[in-house]
Design a protein around this motif. Structure first.
Motif, PDB file in Angstrom:
ATOM      1  N   ILE A 117       0.828  -1.208   0.000  1.00 11.24           N
ATOM      2  CA  ILE A 117       0.000   0.000   0.000  1.00 11.24           C
ATOM      3  C   ILE A 117       0.863   1.259   0.000  1.00 11.24           C
ATOM      4  O   ILE A 117       0.525   2.258  -0.641  1.00 11.24           O
ATOM      5  N   SER A 118       2.017   1.196   0.653  1.00  6.33           N
ATOM      6  CA  SER A 118       2.890   2.371   0.726  1.00  6.33           C
ATOM      7  C   SER A 118       3.555   2.692  -0.612  1.00  6.33           C
ATOM      8  O   SER A 118       4.016   3.813  -0.825  1.00  6.33           O
ATOM      9  N   LYS A 119       3.612   1.730  -1.520  1.00  6.07           N
ATOM     10  CA  LYS A 119       4.175   1.904  -2.868  1.00  6.07           C
ATOM     11  C   LYS A 119       5.579   2.518  -2.836  1.00  6.07           C
ATOM     12  O   LYS A 119       5.913   3.361  -3.658  1.00  6.07           O
ATOM     13  N   LYS A 120       6.406   2.053  -1.910  1.00  2.67           N
ATOM     14  CA  LYS A 120       7.757   2.604  -1.774  1.00  2.67           C
ATOM     15  C   LYS A 120       8.722   2.088  -2.841  1.00  2.67           C
ATOM     16  O   LYS A 120       9.635   2.785  -3.224  1.00  2.67           O
ATOM     17  N   SER A 121       8.561   0.875  -3.296  1.00  2.00           N
ATOM     18  CA  SER A 121       9.534   0.270  -4.221  1.00  2.00           C
ATOM     19  C   SER A 121       8.862  -0.311  -5.449  1.00  2.00           C
ATOM     20  O   SER A 121       9.166  -1.419  -5.863  1.00  2.00           O
TER      21      SER A 121
END
Length: 193
Positions: A117-121
């Protein structure tokens, strides 16, 4: 899918059904974020039928309770927009984590969903990229045409180019099968030229 999965999806839907913002879908008024989450699931399963439980839950919870943090509470600047988006991601991840813990998922699974959900990588993690692809495909299929009525062509071409750059090659191919209006198809051609 497991009983925990079914419970988690039902609880996410229950939260999103509380959205007072409405959209018309097939002639029926429905909560905006509930409809969005259902579109995310349908698009994900069409795009990747073998999606893991974690990826399916992350897609369904992508905008959970989004209305609780209104855009107009932040400055109408690029920095304000980015702060709003980051605060939303944290809220979505926390709400999803609480739901997953409540139905019995272990901490490793909860952290994986929150990471997605954070879509960091998203350019490095295959599931994160798939989630980003689905976000972009849902935007293009269901929301771009309405968005286009509120902005000039220069802004729309810029948005299309940024959206396209987030997507994988597989998503590009999928996007080109969406039955766009003639105006949108022309904008996409200009954006990709």
């Amino acid at each position: 899918m497991s009983a925990k999965f079914e419970q988690a999806i039902a609880l996410i839907d229950e939260k999103n059904a509380q959205d007072l913002n409405r959209e018309i879908d097939n002639g029926k008024s429905v909560p905006k974020e509930l409809l969005y989450s259902q579109r995310m699931t349908a698009c994900l399963l069409d795009y990747m039928p073998t999606a893991s439980e974690a990826l399916q839950i992350a897609a369904r919870a992508q905008h959970i309770c989004r209305w609780e943090i209104p855009r107009n509470e932040y400055p109408m600047t690029k920095a304000g927009y980015m702060n709003w988006r980051n605060d939303l991601k944290k809220m979505h991840a926390n709400l999803a984590g609480d739901i997953l813990e409540s139905v019995g998922y272990d901490s490793e699974f909860v952290e994986r969903v929150q990471f997605l959900i954070s879509k960091k990588s998203f350019k490095k993690d295959p599931d994160s990229q798939t989630l980003e692809d689905v976000v972009c495909l849902v935007f293009l299929q269901y929301y771009f045409e309405d968005f286009a009525t509120k902005h000039d062509n220069e802004k729309l071409i810029d948005i299309l180019q940024k959206t396209w750059n987030k997507m994988s090659d597989a998503a590009h191919k999928n996007a080109l099968t969406i039955p766009f209006s003639e105006d949108t198809a022309d904008l996409i051609k200009q954006a990709l030229a």
